[in-house]
Scaffold this motif. Structure first.
Motif, PDB file in Angstrom:
ATOM      1  N   HIS A  94      -6.184   0.893  -6.187  1.00  0.00           N
ATOM      2  CA  HIS A  94      -7.000   0.287  -5.138  1.00  0.00           C
ATOM      3  C   HIS A  94      -6.552  -1.153  -4.950  1.00  0.00           C
ATOM      4  CE1 HIS A  94     -10.407  -0.304  -2.543  1.00  0.00           C
ATOM      5  NE2 HIS A  94     -10.893  -1.272  -3.292  1.00  0.00           N
ATOM      6  N   ALA A  95      -6.497  -1.611  -3.690  1.00  0.00           N
ATOM      7  CA  ALA A  95      -6.055  -2.970  -3.378  1.00  0.00           C
ATOM      8  C   ALA A  95      -7.238  -3.840  -2.979  1.00  0.00           C
ATOM      9  CB  ALA A  95      -5.029  -2.937  -2.248  1.00  0.00           C
ATOM     10  N   GLN A  96      -7.178  -5.103  -3.362  1.00  0.00           N
ATOM     11  CA  GLN A  96      -8.205  -6.078  -2.992  1.00  0.00           C
ATOM     12  C   GLN A  96      -7.522  -7.367  -2.560  1.00  0.00           C
ATOM     13  OE1 GLN A  96     -11.511  -5.460  -3.043  1.00  0.00           O
ATOM     14  NE2 GLN A  96     -12.134  -4.411  -4.895  1.00  0.00           N
ATOM     15  N   PHE A  97      -8.130  -8.054  -1.571  1.00  0.00           N
ATOM     16  CA  PHE A  97      -7.635  -9.357  -1.131  1.00  0.00           C
ATOM     17  C   PHE A  97      -8.722 -10.397  -1.359  1.00  0.00           C
ATOM     18  CE2 PHE A  97      -4.906  -6.417   1.033  1.00  0.00           C
ATOM     19  CZ  PHE A  97      -3.679  -7.059   1.076  1.00  0.00           C
ATOM     20  N   ILE A  98      -8.339 -11.528  -1.918  1.00  0.00           N
ATOM     21  CA  ILE A  98      -9.275 -12.615  -2.184  1.00  0.00           C
ATOM     22  C   ILE A  98      -8.888 -13.784  -1.289  1.00  0.00           C
ATOM     23  CG2 ILE A  98     -10.184 -14.219  -3.895  1.00  0.00           C
ATOM     24  CD1 ILE A  98      -8.573 -11.091  -5.171  1.00  0.00           C
ATOM     25  N   THR A  99      -9.631 -13.989  -0.214  1.00  0.00           N
ATOM     26  CA  THR A  99      -9.312 -15.036   0.757  1.00  0.00           C
ATOM     27  C   THR A  99     -10.576 -15.798   1.126  1.00  0.00           C
ATOM     28  OG1 THR A  99      -9.641 -13.508   2.607  1.00  0.00           O
ATOM     29  CG2 THR A  99      -7.403 -13.708   1.745  1.00  0.00           C
ATOM     30  N   GLY A 100     -10.384 -16.901   1.870  1.00  0.00           N
ATOM     31  CA  GLY A 100     -11.530 -17.669   2.349  1.00  0.00           C
ATOM     32  C   GLY A 100     -12.413 -18.120   1.200  1.00  0.00           C
ATOM     33  N   THR A 101     -13.700 -17.816   1.311  1.00  0.00           N
ATOM     34  CA  THR A 101     -14.656 -18.219   0.270  1.00  0.00           C
ATOM     35  C   THR A 101     -14.909 -17.107  -0.741  1.00  0.00           C
ATOM     36  OG1 THR A 101     -16.495 -17.533   1.688  1.00  0.00           O
ATOM     37  CG2 THR A 101     -15.807 -19.836   1.816  1.00  0.00           C
ATOM     38  N   ASP A 102     -14.084 -16.053  -0.713  1.00  0.00           N
ATOM     39  CA  ASP A 102     -14.264 -14.946  -1.652  1.00  0.00           C
ATOM     40  C   ASP A 102     -14.166 -15.426  -3.094  1.00  0.00           C
ATOM     41  OD1 ASP A 102     -14.411 -13.220   0.465  1.00  0.00           O
ATOM     42  OD2 ASP A 102     -12.379 -12.450   0.263  1.00  0.00           O
ATOM     43  N   PHE A 145      -4.173  -7.149  -6.536  1.00  0.00           N
ATOM     44  CA  PHE A 145      -5.055  -8.195  -6.018  1.00  0.00           C
ATOM     45  C   PHE A 145      -4.210  -9.275  -5.353  1.00  0.00           C
ATOM     46  CE2 PHE A 145      -6.734  -6.169  -9.758  1.00  0.00           C
ATOM     47  CZ  PHE A 145      -7.984  -5.756  -9.338  1.00  0.00           C
ATOM     48  N   GLY A 146      -4.403  -9.443  -4.033  1.00  0.00           N
ATOM     49  CA  GLY A 146      -3.720 -10.475  -3.284  1.00  0.00           C
ATOM     50  C   GLY A 146      -4.573 -11.727  -3.265  1.00  0.00           C
ATOM     51  N   ILE A 147      -4.062 -12.805  -3.829  1.00  0.00           N
ATOM     52  CA  ILE A 147      -4.852 -14.020  -4.041  1.00  0.00           C
ATOM     53  C   ILE A 147      -4.458 -15.082  -3.026  1.00  0.00           C
ATOM     54  CG2 ILE A 147      -5.480 -15.792  -5.722  1.00  0.00           C
ATOM     55  CD1 ILE A 147      -4.555 -13.834  -7.917  1.00  0.00           C
ATOM     56  N   GLY A 148      -5.416 -15.556  -2.264  1.00  0.00           N
ATOM     57  CA  GLY A 148      -5.181 -16.666  -1.350  1.00  0.00           C
ATOM     58  C   GLY A 148      -4.607 -16.240  -0.011  1.00  0.00           C
ATOM     59  N   GLU A 149      -4.559 -17.210   0.914  1.00  0.00           N
ATOM     60  CA  GLU A 149      -4.049 -16.946   2.257  1.00  0.00           C
ATOM     61  C   GLU A 149      -2.548 -16.671   2.202  1.00  0.00           C
ATOM     62  OE1 GLU A 149      -6.267 -16.777   4.499  1.00  0.00           O
ATOM     63  OE2 GLU A 149      -7.931 -17.862   3.590  1.00  0.00           O
ATOM     64  N   GLY A 150      -2.101 -15.750   3.036  1.00  0.00           N
ATOM     65  CA  GLY A 150      -0.678 -15.490   3.164  1.00  0.00           C
ATOM     66  C   GLY A 150      -0.113 -14.493   2.180  1.00  0.00           C
ATOM     67  N   ALA A 151      -0.942 -13.890   1.310  1.00  0.00           N
ATOM     68  CA  ALA A 151      -0.433 -12.874   0.393  1.00  0.00           C
ATOM     69  C   ALA A 151       0.101 -11.693   1.196  1.00  0.00           C
ATOM     70  CB  ALA A 151      -1.535 -12.416  -0.560  1.00  0.00           C
ATOM     71  N   SER A 152       1.190 -11.124   0.739  1.00  0.00           N
ATOM     72  CA  SER A 152       1.847 -10.042   1.466  1.00  0.00           C
ATOM     73  C   SER A 152       1.003  -8.773   1.427  1.00  0.00           C
ATOM     74  CB  SER A 152       3.221  -9.762   0.851  1.00  0.00           C
ATOM     75  OG  SER A 152       3.742  -8.541   1.325  1.00  0.00           O
ATOM     76  N   SER A 153       0.531  -8.331   2.596  1.00  0.00           N
ATOM     77  CA  SER A 153      -0.248  -7.097   2.641  1.00  0.00           C
ATOM     78  C   SER A 153       0.623  -5.894   2.307  1.00  0.00           C
ATOM     79  CB  SER A 153      -0.882  -6.920   4.033  1.00  0.00           C
ATOM     80  OG  SER A 153       0.113  -6.807   5.033  1.00  0.00           O
ATOM     81  N   ALA A 154       1.911  -5.958   2.655  1.00  0.00           N
ATOM     82  CA  ALA A 154       2.807  -4.841   2.338  1.00  0.00           C
ATOM     83  C   ALA A 154       2.946  -4.670   0.831  1.00  0.00           C
ATOM     84  CB  ALA A 154       4.170  -5.070   2.979  1.00  0.00           C
ATOM     85  N   LEU A 155       3.017  -5.781   0.099  1.00  0.00           N
ATOM     86  CA  LEU A 155       3.140  -5.708  -1.353  1.00  0.00           C
ATOM     87  C   LEU A 155       1.838  -5.252  -1.993  1.00  0.00           C
ATOM     88  CD1 LEU A 155       4.775  -6.325  -3.960  1.00  0.00           C
ATOM     89  CD2 LEU A 155       3.782  -8.617  -3.895  1.00  0.00           C
ATOM     90  N   ILE A 156       0.728  -5.896  -1.654  1.00  0.00           N
ATOM     91  CA  ILE A 156      -0.544  -5.608  -2.302  1.00  0.00           C
ATOM     92  C   ILE A 156      -0.994  -4.177  -2.000  1.00  0.00           C
ATOM     93  CG2 ILE A 156      -2.933  -6.331  -2.573  1.00  0.00           C
ATOM     94  CD1 ILE A 156      -0.763  -8.324  -3.583  1.00  0.00           C
ATOM     95  N   ASN A 157      -0.970  -3.796  -0.726  1.00  0.00           N
ATOM     96  CA  ASN A 157      -1.365  -2.428  -0.367  1.00  0.00           C
ATOM     97  C   ASN A 157      -0.370  -1.407  -0.877  1.00  0.00           C
ATOM     98  OD1 ASN A 157      -3.763  -3.069   1.034  1.00  0.00           O
ATOM     99  ND2 ASN A 157      -2.624  -3.581   2.878  1.00  0.00           N
ATOM    100  N   GLY A 158       0.912  -1.750  -0.860  1.00  0.00           N
ATOM    101  CA  GLY A 158       1.923  -0.805  -1.327  1.00  0.00           C
ATOM    102  C   GLY A 158       1.804  -0.501  -2.804  1.00  0.00           C
ATOM    103  N   LEU A 159       1.548  -1.520  -3.622  1.00  0.00           N
ATOM    104  CA  LEU A 159       1.382  -1.303  -5.062  1.00  0.00           C
ATOM    105  C   LEU A 159       0.249  -0.316  -5.333  1.00  0.00           C
ATOM    106  CD1 LEU A 159       1.708  -4.954  -6.462  1.00  0.00           C
ATOM    107  CD2 LEU A 159       3.358  -3.100  -6.723  1.00  0.00           C
ATOM    108  N   ALA A 160      -0.894  -0.542  -4.662  1.00  0.00           N
ATOM    109  CA  ALA A 160      -2.058   0.310  -4.904  1.00  0.00           C
ATOM    110  C   ALA A 160      -1.856   1.713  -4.346  1.00  0.00           C
ATOM    111  CB  ALA A 160      -3.304  -0.328  -4.298  1.00  0.00           C
ATOM    112  N   LYS A 161      -1.293   1.794  -3.156  1.00  0.00           N
ATOM    113  CA  LYS A 161      -1.111   3.099  -2.530  1.00  0.00           C
ATOM    114  C   LYS A 161      -0.155   3.976  -3.318  1.00  0.00           C
ATOM    115  CE  LYS A 161       0.266   5.279   1.828  1.00  0.00           C
ATOM    116  NZ  LYS A 161       0.762   5.035   3.206  1.00  0.00           N
ATOM    117  N   GLU A 162       0.988   3.418  -3.690  1.00  0.00           N
ATOM    118  CA  GLU A 162       1.977   4.210  -4.421  1.00  0.00           C
ATOM    119  C   GLU A 162       1.601   4.375  -5.885  1.00  0.00           C
ATOM    120  OE1 GLU A 162       3.968   5.818  -2.740  1.00  0.00           O
ATOM    121  OE2 GLU A 162       3.800   4.719  -0.864  1.00  0.00           O
ATOM    122  N   GLY A 163       0.738   3.491  -6.393  1.00  0.00           N
ATOM    123  CA  GLY A 163       0.312   3.589  -7.783  1.00  0.00           C
ATOM    124  C   GLY A 163      -1.010   4.311  -7.953  1.00  0.00           C
ATOM    125  N   GLY A 164      -1.534   4.904  -6.862  1.00  0.00           N
ATOM    126  CA  GLY A 164      -2.766   5.682  -6.968  1.00  0.00           C
ATOM    127  C   GLY A 164      -3.979   4.857  -7.341  1.00  0.00           C
TER     128      GLY A 164
END
Length: 823
Positions: free
Chosen positions: A439-447, A418-437
């Motif tokens: 799912h990735a989520q991003f929490i931005t804006g009014t989420d 889970f990438g929290i807030g603006e500027g979270a690294s998409s490479a880190l968040i997506n990479g963790l989920a992809k290589e760990g089998g």
């Protein structure tokens, strides 16, 4: 190439970057992005500008060119060191040159060097990349243009040097941004939403399969530009065949056709309605200083850490009896609630929640590697599949090290990130989920964080998909080469992409099929998709470039793992990158203006183009506080360097410079507050009321406890108040706290209880009625804990459900049906 540092621009010194124009084209779930960066040197000396900026971590950068006056020069892709030397040689000889390279530590960070721009001259840089759009919980496709790049914390002892970032508040970013998008699909475009202000959606045809949208003028650079695109009937499997490049050699990746298969597996409802009662759930929470920042970029908004605490409450209440769990938190060091994972019970849940309430963003930097290593060092519990949930704002510099560690342990767990807030690294968040089998989520804006996290928990509670295999049925004489890594995870409603190279001759009328087989809850299943060999029109080699990027990423990871063969793998990556024109960590784009002209004279001024940094920390500092990063620099001719601290790698909330700035900012706030407190203390109890009024009017976030100490005013959300009272077994107790959460008195609740009904059964039905009657808009957040409550009620055989539901509706003023409760 030496580490270049430029003067900070907090004094509004002129910098060469004038504007950024972005053109976005979305076709189904693939986006092509063309960015034009316009530079103008308004200084009286030649300059070299260095612009460090973020891109999506899985983007395939495939074009880079420069326009100088009327001359357009297209960049070449070369081995990185060769490109750097060519760039330096060009500057030394007075030529103009441009260098674009990917960070060695994180694939979502790029640096663009614009060299030898003469006084008064302009240059336009054109950058193009393609990327896949991720599917969100509500079936929308997410496109994010990172306008925010937070400084990356580089842990001590990690490989490589940290990415250099000059960060300023949004008001001081000296360039403008415009964005226009064209969306097309085989299915109608329902809507486009954004956290930023957009002009109205314009449809281009009557069937609404094509539309345009623009970012409203005046974007303030205080958030990433995020678009959520919705199609009607979006979950349809598709296959796109793209013809090879005519000029490329047949048999090569660029010369052969490539097929992109998009699958949406549908699992039997009988299986999906069951919830696993086993598992080891490990929650890893970032408590670095930046987690004290506002979640939604509001001055007095909810902080990232407070939202994470509320989310952990929902997670712990939703876990099934019989599972195991533990909670880790990290910053410069890490902590865990239990020495090892414990069985989920009322006692362990209460102990964990007590510790969670005490958690704050006070652990310094972002050393995520250490706790993950420790988690993997713990032996797995037999018959309890490990599920790792990682919550972070993702500002680390050693992304590849972290992702590689998750991949090496992917056989023993699934990772949800889970990438929290603006500027979270998409490479880190997506990479963790992809290589760990996972799912990735991003929490931005009014989420809100809670519904996204609970969706991932539902994925984690699904029966595991195992024995996944992909088979192809192709015309005679056609062979297939898989370009994507093997599929390790399949989730209901989530897309899986497969890229493959098709070699051999076939007619456009020919057809093929791909079948994905797997086992789910002990039952063999499969999904098959037929496709035509007729190439899609006007794809512009998009599919080839995405396939190239997928293969390059796999090879880069292989190079980091295989020390004996790393030189051979690196050579293969460089060859593939050069042939396809797609970026990699071992190559760079280089442009040199070799046209005849007067050599540029005099020393170059170095200028770091500032990037907006997201550090609005309402919990840690007043609005406008900026975490400024400075690094040790090498002085250069004609360039004055600001004094640098001795420590080259600084962490969020932990560096001497940042602590000094934070203390000075807090002193500014502390002085008037303390003067009010002292005045209030002198007035004793008689003046306390007026003092509280005075304090509250000037500082609305500050109040007093009974002993006169300051405390944060944060009334708990009614939903979380009710959830906090639920027992681990799923039931509620009939007590004054429950009555208050329901907005009733204890007397009213007791008086309405039907005869011969036990207190816990009555309390649990009341809680369920309240959830269904007044909180259906947040159903995703409480659905799992409600299912646990229903299971507990079903075990109470003597409970008079109908009478309780009727009495509960009368008491709460609702009209919830018994069937709606699942009873």
């Amino acid at each position: 190439m030496m580490n270049r540092c430029g003067l900070l621009t907090v004094n509004k010194e002129p910098v060469p970057l004038k504007s950024i124009e972005v053109e976005l084209e979305v076709r189904d779930h693939v986006a092509t992005v063309v960015s034009t960066l316009n530079y103008e040197n308004k200084e009286d000396k030649p300059v070299e500008a260095v612009f460090v900026f973020p891109l999506p971590g899985d983007a395939a950068v495939c074009h880079f060119s420069a326009k100088l006056g009327q001359t357009q020069i297209v960049a070449e892709v070369k081995e990185k060191q060769e490109a750097r030397e060519e760039y330096d040689d060009a500057l030394s000889s007075g030529q103009q040159a441009f260098l674009l390279e990917e960070s060695q530590q994180s694939p979502d960070i790029f640096s663009l060097s614009v060299g030898s721009l003469p006084p008064g001259e302009s240059a336009s840089i054109r950058l193009e990349y393609v990327t896949e759009l991720a599917v969100q919980a509500d079936d929308g496709l997410r496109f994010s243009l990172p306008a925010v790049l937070n400084p990356r914390y580089q842990p001590q002892g990690s490989e490589g040097s940290s990415v250099q970032v000059t960060s300023v508040p949004a008001s001081l970013v000296p360039y403008s941004l415009s964005l226009s998008a064209r969306v097309s699909s085989a299915r109608p475009v329902s809507k486009v939403e954004s956290s930023c202000s957009l002009d109205p959606l314009q449809y281009l045809n009557t069937d609404q399969t094509q539309a345009t949208i623009k970012l409203s003028a005046g974007h303030k650079f205080d958030r990433d530009v995020e678009l959520l695109i919705y199609y009607k009937d979006a979950h349809q499997p598709t296959a796109v065949v793209e013809a090879g490049q005519a000029s490329a050699k047949q048999g090569s990746l660029m010369g052969d056709p490539v097929v992109m298969v998009s699958l949406y597996p549908e699992f039997p409802q009988s299986v999906m309605s069951t919830v696993a009662s086993r598992g080891e759930f490990v929650f890893l929470l970032d408590r670095s200083g930046s987690m004290g920042c506002s979640l939604n970029n509001r001055e007095h908004g909810e902080t990232r850490i407070s939202s994470a605490r509320d989310t952990l409450l929902l997670l712990l209440k939703s876990l099934p009896m019989g599972c195991y769990f533990n909670i880790y938190s990290f910053g410069s060091s890490f902590e865990h609630i239990f020495p090892k994972s414990v069985e989920y019970s009322q006692q362990t849940m209460e102990e964990a929640l007590k510790k969670v309430e005490e958690m704050d963003a006070n652990l310094g930097g972002t050393e995520i590697l250490m706790p993950i290593r420790h988690i993997y060092s713990q032996p797995c519990i037999p018959n309890q599949p490990r599920q790792l949930f990682v919550f972070t704002d993702g500002e680390v510099g050693n992304t590849k090290e972290v992702v590689d560690l998750v991949k090496r342990n992917s056989g023993s767990h699934r990772c949800f990130s889970f990438g929290i807030g603006e500027g979270a690294s998409s490479a880190l968040i997506n990479g963790l989920a992809k290589e760990g089998g996972g799912h990735a989520q991003f929490i931005t804006g009014t989420d809100r964080m809670q519904p996204k996290v609970m969706q991932s928990l539902r994925f984690a509670l699904q029966p595991a998909v195992v024995d996944v295999s992909v088979t192809w049925d192709l015309p005679k004489g056609v062979s297939v080469t898989a370009l994507s890594p093997p599929i390790t995870a399949l989730f209901q409603g989530q897309r899986s992409l497969i890229y493959a190279q098709l070699t051999g001759q076939s007619s456009e009328a020919a057809e093929g099929s791909v079948t994905v087989k797997y086992s789910l809850a002990g039952h063999p299943s499969q999904n098959q998709l037929n496709f035509s060999f007729k190439p899609a029109e006007d794809t512009g080699l998009t599919v080839h470039r995405l396939a190239d990027r997928t293969l390059i990423r796999s090879l880069e990871m292989e190079e980091r793992e295989k020390r004996e063969e790393k030189d051979g793998v690196k050579k293969k990556v460089v060859e593939l990158s050069v042939q396809s024109g797609v970026s990699s960590s071992f190559t760079a784009f280089i442009v040199v203006n070799k046209t005849d002209g007067e050599a540029i004279q005099g020393p170059l001024l170095r200028r770091n183009i500032p990037t907006r940094s997201m550090y609005l920390c309402s919990a840690a500092a007043p609005a406008g506080f900026m975490a400024c990063r400075r690094r040790r620099c090498t002085p250069m001719q004609g360039f004055s360097v600001l004094p640098q601290p001795a420590q080259p790698h600084l962490r969020a909330g932990g560096s001497p410079l940042e602590q000094q700035e934070l203390v000075s900012q807090m002193k500014c706030l502390r002085k008037p507050v303390m003067s009010l407190i002292n005045a209030g203390a002198k007035s004793r109890l008689s003046g306390r009321h007026s003092f509280e009024q005075q304090l509250g009017s000037r500082y609305p976030d500050v109040s007093l406890n009974d002993d006169g100490a300051t405390a944060s005013q944060s009334p708990r959300d009614p939903l979380l108040q009710l959830v906090s009272l639920q027992k681990a077994s799923g039931c509620w107790q009939l007590d004054p706290a429950l009555a208050a959460a329901l907005g009733k008195t204890s007397e009213e609740v007791e008086k309405s209880k039907p005869a011969l009904v036990n207190n816990e059964g009555w309390a649990t039905i009341l809680a369920l009625i309240w959830l269904h009657g007044f909180k259906m808009d947040a159903k995703e957040e409480w659905e799992l804990l409600a299912m646990k409550a229903v299971s507990w009620l079903r075990a109470q055989n003597a409970l008079r459900v109908t009478d309780c539901v009727d009495a509960g509706n009368a008491l709460l003023g609702s009209s919830v049906q018994k069937d709606a409760l699942g009873l």
